[in-house]
Design a protein around this motif. Structure first.
Motif, mmCIF file in Angstrom:
data_model
loop_
_atom_site.group_PDB
_atom_site.id
_atom_site.type_symbol
_atom_site.label_atom_id
_atom_site.label_comp_id
_atom_site.label_asym_id
_atom_site.label_seq_id
_atom_site.Cartn_x
_atom_site.Cartn_y
_atom_site.Cartn_z
ATOM 1 N N LYS A 93 -5.008 1.591 -33.674
ATOM 2 C CA LYS A 93 -5.971 2.632 -33.332
ATOM 3 C C LYS A 93 -7.170 2.550 -34.265
ATOM 4 O O LYS A 93 -7.049 2.108 -35.403
ATOM 5 C CB LYS A 93 -5.328 4.011 -33.477
ATOM 6 N N ASP A 94 -8.307 2.975 -33.760
ATOM 7 C CA ASP A 94 -9.476 3.106 -34.613
ATOM 8 C C ASP A 94 -9.188 4.233 -35.598
ATOM 9 O O ASP A 94 -8.904 5.353 -35.175
ATOM 10 C CB ASP A 94 -10.701 3.445 -33.747
ATOM 11 N N ASP A 121 -8.101 2.412 -27.316
ATOM 12 C CA ASP A 121 -9.013 3.506 -27.002
ATOM 13 C C ASP A 121 -8.215 4.796 -26.845
ATOM 14 O O ASP A 121 -7.003 4.830 -27.064
ATOM 15 C CB ASP A 121 -9.860 3.186 -25.764
ATOM 16 N N LYS A 161 -13.795 -2.651 -39.470
ATOM 17 C CA LYS A 161 -13.276 -1.947 -38.288
ATOM 18 C C LYS A 161 -12.819 -2.942 -37.222
ATOM 19 O O LYS A 161 -13.421 -4.012 -37.060
ATOM 20 C CB LYS A 161 -14.300 -0.970 -37.733
ATOM 21 N N GLU A 162 -11.763 -2.544 -36.540
ATOM 22 C CA GLU A 162 -11.153 -3.434 -35.560
ATOM 23 C C GLU A 162 -12.127 -3.821 -34.440
ATOM 24 O O GLU A 162 -12.950 -3.011 -34.011
ATOM 25 C CB GLU A 162 -9.925 -2.753 -34.941
ATOM 26 N N PRO A 204 -9.851 -2.057 -30.919
ATOM 27 C CA PRO A 204 -8.844 -1.017 -31.187
ATOM 28 C C PRO A 204 -8.368 -0.370 -29.898
ATOM 29 O O PRO A 204 -9.008 -0.507 -28.841
ATOM 30 C CB PRO A 204 -9.618 -0.013 -32.030
ATOM 31 N N ASN A 251 -17.662 2.635 -42.941
ATOM 32 C CA ASN A 251 -18.098 1.297 -42.469
ATOM 33 C C ASN A 251 -19.375 0.810 -43.152
ATOM 34 O O ASN A 251 -20.110 -0.012 -42.597
ATOM 35 C CB ASN A 251 -18.316 1.289 -40.944
ATOM 36 N N ARG A 277 -7.036 3.539 -42.216
ATOM 37 C CA ARG A 277 -7.643 2.197 -42.305
ATOM 38 C C ARG A 277 -6.836 1.307 -43.243
ATOM 39 O O ARG A 277 -6.638 0.120 -42.971
ATOM 40 C CB ARG A 277 -9.097 2.280 -42.770
#
Lengths: 71, 132
Positions: free
Chosen positions: B39-40, B23, B17-18, B21, B71, B47
């Motif tokens: 973006k998340d 928000d 995960k970034e 990212p 994750n 992903r």
């Protein structure tokens, strides 16, 4: 001094938890310790339908894992 | 390092995960100038899309893989935002780097690889034979 009674079962549970965390091979929020079994994974490969599994990857050579992102 | 050791060690970059990212308001936390804003993701497909941007933008030559949207691998290794490990052929952790960015230390991984490679090279032939 005020003494707060703590049930013996709570103390015992806390002691067990501490022992597990400090033992060789314990995994914590710090990640798996040196000497412990590495968590297995089975992950997708970008732009491919292939999968990569730690158990297969490590058979012939050690594996350096580089975790990261773009930002 | 990859070119130096790829004959004796397999390398795998795992996209997780970034770190920063976008928000919900469209701002990165903190803002990284000159870096594409991602973006998340809320789906595995998003992903994968981010991972492909990462791979192309960083011109990654390492073999790479993508952590699941849950994750799990990142959490199993406490790897966020960046971290290095070396895993032995027996499945045990030979080296656990400290989490980045402040304590991300490729030189420590380099030293661990050299230690392992020299140990494997000096192992008696009988021990090596037992492993196969």
């Amino acid at each position: 001094m005020i003494r707060i009674p703590v049930p013996r079962v709570v103390l015992f549970a806390a002691a067990i938890l501490l022992l597990q965390q400090s033992g060789k091979g314990a995994r914590s929020s710090s990640g798996p310790a040196e000497g412990s079994i590495a968590p297995v994974f089975d992950l997708a490969v970008p732009e491919s339908k292939a999968r990569v599994k730690l158990d297969e990857l490590r058979k012939s050579k050690p594996v350096a894992l580089v975790f990261g992102s773009y930002t | 390092m990859y070119n130096d050791y790829k004959d004796s060690v397999d390398f795998l970059f795992i996209y997780i995960k970034e770190a920063h990212p976008l928000d919900k308001n469209g701002a990165t936390i903190p803002k990284n100038k000159g870096v594409a804003e991602l973006k998340d993701p809320s789906t595995a497909e998003e992903r994968v899309k981010n991972a492909n941007i990462c791979k192309k933008s960083l011109a990654l030559t390492l073999p790479n893989a993508i952590d699941g949207i849950d994750n799990k691998t990142c959490e199993d290794y406490a790897a966020w935002p960046e971290r290095l490990y070396l895993i032995g052929t027996d499945g045990r952790v030979l080296f656990r780097g400290e989490p980045g960015p402040a304590r991300f230390d490729p030189a420590a991984l380099d030293a661990a690889i050299r230690k392992h490679v020299s140990a494997a090279a000096s192992a008696p032939a009988s021990r090596k034979a037992k492993k196969t």
